[in-house]
Scaffold this active site. Sequence first.
Site: not given
Length: 285
Positions: A35, A184, A210
């Site tokens: 892997g 926010k 944003d």
Amino acid sequence: MIVVPGSASSGLSRKIADISGCEIANVEKKRFPDGEMYVRIASDVSGKDAVIVQSTTSDEKILEAILLCDATREANARKIVFVAPYFGYARQDKIFKPGEPISARAFARAIQANCDAFLSVDLHANSVINWFTIPAFEISAIPCVANYFRGKNIDILVSPDKGGVERVKRTSELSGIPYVHLDKVRLDGHTVTIKLPDWDFRGKNVAIVDDIISTGGTIKTAAKQMLDAGAKSVSCACTHGLFLGNSGNELAALCNAVIASDTIETKFSSYSVAEEIERALSKVI
Ligand code: R5P
């Protein structure tokens, strides 16, 4: 100059190479049976200025970036510039609780071990630049966003929070469209509450600006509230569109347009920062 494309930024790398008229390296990438990652630069970079382009959108892409920097140095490139169109981990730019790392700094240190210069686009935290001891530069996609909205019949630009006011102000200056900001409060990784300003959204075409769309929670909440307040349409634009889960499609169902750059390559990448990067590179190299 030769562009070494990371797998997260293959399209953008190609565009930068095309604009600069330079070659693009052939990079092999595979996994060992256990892997572990294998990369190889199969083109000759010796004695050339090498520009590695890789958005560090995941731990895998960060590892690939570190290996590409090492391979490029090992192959005797003349000067190595690492371009992170999107620099991941920038939101962990300080210690919030004792015992945490400053992840963005740790990554910066790993990258600069084998690079001569660093370039990124709209860093979430400007402090990132200061952690590099090699020349480090930040460019902005704001002119591209302003350009996109100019002539699109947008009545108001909106920053979803106070932290984004400078961004929306600059977009406003360049596009001539006025702006407001929302307030926010982030409750958790997925949930925010938003307070609208004292401004009449009725019948207006709104564009939210944003830096990052991640879970989409910020834009979704803001868009719904402005539509509930009578907005005729809401569009949204960001530099870096991560669009986690199904958030891109959910936003597309809610918004008139969903605009993101190719710092993160998705189906919502509707404008490119290749020219801005190429222009900056010509000053760095
Ligand atoms: C916050 O400070 C950023 O500017 C973005 O508003 C935020 O990262 C967006 O995250 P999400 O899409 O998960 O609400």
